[in-house]
Design a protein around this motif. Structure first.
Motif, PDB file in Angstrom:
ATOM      1  N   GLY A   1      -7.134   3.464   8.476  1.00  0.00           N
ATOM      2  CA  GLY A   1      -6.425   3.197   7.016  1.00  0.00           C
ATOM      3  C   GLY A   1      -5.318   2.065   7.289  1.00  0.00           C
ATOM      4  O   GLY A   1      -5.111   1.474   8.313  1.00  0.00           O
TER       5      GLY A   1
ATOM      6  N   ARG B   1      -2.864   2.805   2.389  1.00  0.00           N
ATOM      7  CA  ARG B   1      -4.262   2.796   1.707  1.00  0.00           C
ATOM      8  C   ARG B   1      -5.193   3.282   2.629  1.00  0.00           C
ATOM      9  O   ARG B   1      -5.330   2.735   3.865  1.00  0.00           O
ATOM     10  CB  ARG B   1      -4.599   1.334   1.315  1.00  0.00           C
TER      11      ARG B   1
ATOM     12  N   ASP C   1      -3.392   7.344  -0.412  1.00  0.00           N
ATOM     13  CA  ASP C   1      -2.877   5.953  -0.896  1.00  0.00           C
ATOM     14  C   ASP C   1      -1.523   6.606  -1.480  1.00  0.00           C
ATOM     15  O   ASP C   1      -1.561   7.297  -2.415  1.00  0.00           O
ATOM     16  CB  ASP C   1      -3.773   5.552  -2.026  1.00  0.00           C
TER      17      ASP C   1
ATOM     18  N   SER D   1       3.789   1.279   2.096  1.00  0.00           N
ATOM     19  CA  SER D   1       2.627   1.235   1.318  1.00  0.00           C
ATOM     20  C   SER D   1       1.419   1.585   2.276  1.00  0.00           C
ATOM     21  O   SER D   1       1.347   1.309   3.423  1.00  0.00           O
ATOM     22  CB  SER D   1       2.283   0.003   0.535  1.00  0.00           C
TER      23      SER D   1
ATOM     24  N   GLU E   1       2.705   4.756  -2.506  1.00  0.00           N
ATOM     25  CA  GLU E   1       3.804   3.415  -2.472  1.00  0.00           C
ATOM     26  C   GLU E   1       5.048   4.081  -2.848  1.00  0.00           C
ATOM     27  O   GLU E   1       5.088   4.612  -3.617  1.00  0.00           O
ATOM     28  CB  GLU E   1       3.257   2.333  -3.572  1.00  0.00           C
TER      29      GLU E   1
END
Lengths: 261, 309
Positions: free
Chosen positions: B61, B10, B26, B8, B28
């Motif tokens: 990030g 972000r 972003d 994941s 996942e």
């Protein structure tokens, strides 16, 4: 067979490659110094003092004077060849050796120490072969010469580490010929290898003292002759270890810059 | 760990000096799926892959791979990943099985265990007969299969493939897709980058479309086509340079129109009907093609450019 510890894992690559190519490396690591020993030591040695011991050579005959120096020079040559072309090649796409190590749990620092360990091992191997041959020429006068084998890996690291710091970031391989011609060759000729540095003009003599190879040569020579002096010996060791240490720090930084993108 | 999230990210960023390769993305990746990064060269796909592969430090990030942070647990993450880089970084001088052996040793796999795995991997890669051959003598497709087999040597939970079929001929690609599909069947999670839309459509359960360091769309291939393209496309071909002029003429004949130098695309729900209207309009393209919309059209819609420009 237990799993290899991570810092030694890069060696499996160098070892498997070496198993394929060791024949062709014999000429540089073994044959060349042997030829020097035969021609300069035995050939020229017959002229210099007619093979007799000379006070100017520290009380030894010429071939005994040259042999330990060639051992140190062999370690230097092995190290320079490996730390230029081999290091440069290993981080380029068409070899991919470093890149594939990077995809494994091996860290960038371990890639560097692994390659340096390999270079030291290669120097040790070359010096061992050379010691055996030079013993056959009757140049080994003390069992201390066995300790002289340690001069090989130490000398190798002294040259390999700082050079690898440069090579790993080099874009092209052309500068390496400059390293060989303008750096290695003068070092080989003027580090007290073939004549005592006391023969040099005073100014140049101090330059020679600053050359890493001179320290290796002196160390090796004292061990071959069984005249290892503690103070001078430690001084030489400290000098070589110092250069190697600084080189390793620089190499660690260079490897990180080059490979951690 | 058969359910849950494998990767994941972000606000993930990567810059090289002034240049920002990945600009706050972003995404996942779920366990067991094939997840794709689709985009043209220079979109930031490979930089993203290297950060996920824990070989390149992120600039900013958050990033979690197999529940771990690559900045702190890089070695652990790498020990559980399979990486298939864009360039086959095989050792050309070594034999096929020596390449696998050396790589396996990097992971600390004991010799005996490794020998057994190599037999299986060669079988998987359809290279059993080539075990002792020098890698230099293999075809491009064989090298790529070997690179993939090598990436499997540590029995990874997650496999990263960067442009797995670039440069391969169609037959080699299909064999490779078949091998990747069988990996997916065995429950491994695959993350791949590609600039081939047919590859993305064939292999990916879900994908993100990247352009200039950004994610510009995300979803399954079908969802993306439904959302960003029409059902069908009419493709009109013109002599180079004339397509833009034709654009004005066809305006209004379809829901949306786009033009490249030599082609005009009409996005419509009924391709045949639109093609007929074009024929009646008096326009004379050198050829007319009606086809289903694809991810290529999604990219075209989103950026006004072709994927492999």
């Amino acid at each position: 067979m237990q799993a290899l510890p991570a810092p030694l894992r890069p060696l499996s690559y160098f070892w498997v490659s070496f198993r394929r190519t060791w024949m062709s490396t014999l000429s540089t690591t073994f044959l060349t110094p042997l030829l020097y020993l035969a021609s300069l030591g035995a050939g020229l040695g017959a002229l210099v003092g007619h093979g007799q011991r000379l006070a100017s050579l520290g009380g030894q005959d010429y071939v005994s004077f040259v042999a330990p120096a060639l051992l140190a020079a062999t370690a230097m040559q092995v190290a320079i060849a490996q730390a230029t072309y081999d290091v440069w090649g290993a981080c380029n796409p068409w070899s991919g050796a470093y890149r594939s190590m990077q995809a494994s749990p091996i860290s960038v620092g371990q890639i560097m120490t692994g390659h340096m360990t390999w270079i030291a091992a290669r120097a040790l191997l070359a010096c061992t072969l050379f010691l055996v041959v030079s013993a056959a020429f009757g140049t080994v006068h003390s069992p201390e010469a066995l300790a002289g084998l340690a001069v090989g890996p130490l000398t190798a690291l002294t040259f390999a580490a700082p050079l690898a710091a440069y090579s790993v970031r080099a874009r092209h391989d052309q500068p390496f010929t400059v390293v060989f011609r303008l750096f290695m060759l003068p070092l080989f000729l003027f580090s007290g290898t073939f004549f005592p540095v006391s023969q040099l003009p005073v100014g140049l003599r101090y330059v020679a003292y600053a050359l890493p190879l001179w320290h290796s040569v002196e160390l090796s020579r004292s061990l071959y002759a069984g005249k290892f002096g503690l103070l001078a010996g430690l001084g030489h060791l400290a000098y070589l270890a110092g250069v190697a240490g600084i080189g390793l720090v620089l190499a660690r930084r260079s490897y990180r810059v080059r490979l951690s993108r | 760990m058969s359910t849950g999230t494998r990767v994941s990210a972000r606000g993930l960023r990567k810059s090289f000096g002034d240049f920002t390769a990945v600009d706050g993305i972003d995404f996942e990746v779920r366990a067991g799926e094939v997840f794709g990064f689709l985009g043209p060269n220079g979109a930031g796909k490979s930089s993203t892959m290297r950060m996920v592969g824990a070989t390149s430090e992120r600039t900013g990030g958050e990033l979690s791979v197999l529940g771990l942070d690559p900045s702190h647990d890089g070695a652990t993450i790498r020990s559980r990943l399979g990486v298939v880089p864009q360039e086959d970084n095989l050792d050309l001088e070594l034999s096929v099985s020596d390449n696998l052996f050396v790589y396996g040793r990097y992971f600390g796999i004991p010799r005996r265990e490794l020998r057994a795995r190599i037999v299986d991997l060669l079988h998987f890669a359809r290279l059993s007969e080539r075990a002792t051959e020098k890698v230099d003598n293999l075809s491009g497709g064989m090298k790529r299969r070997l690179t993939i087999a090598r990436g499997l040597v540590n029995e990874p939970e997650l496999i990263l493939l960067d442009e797995p079929t670039t440069g391969l001929d169609p037959q080699a690609r299909h064999l490779l897709w078949d091998r990747l599909y069988s990996l997916k069947q065995s429950g491994v999670t695959l993350v791949l980058t590609t600039h081939y839309m047919d590859e993305a459509e064939q292999l990916c359960d879900r994908l993100v479309v990247m352009d200039k360091g950004h994610i510009i769309a995300a979803g399954s291939p079908r969802e993306l086509v439904d959302r960003y393209a029409t059902k069908e496309v009419v493709e009109l071909r013109f002599p180079a340079g004339e397509a833009r002029r034709a654009l004005e003429e066809v305006d209004g004949l379809a829901r949306r129109v786009e033009a490249l130098a030599d082609r005009v695309f009409l996005y419509t729900d009924d391709g045949d009907e639109t093609a007929e209207e074009v024929a009646h309009s008096g326009l004379r393209p050198t050829s007319t093609l009606v086809r289903r919309a694809s991810l290529e059209d999604v990219f075209m819609t989103l950026t006004g450019r072709q994927l492999d420009d």
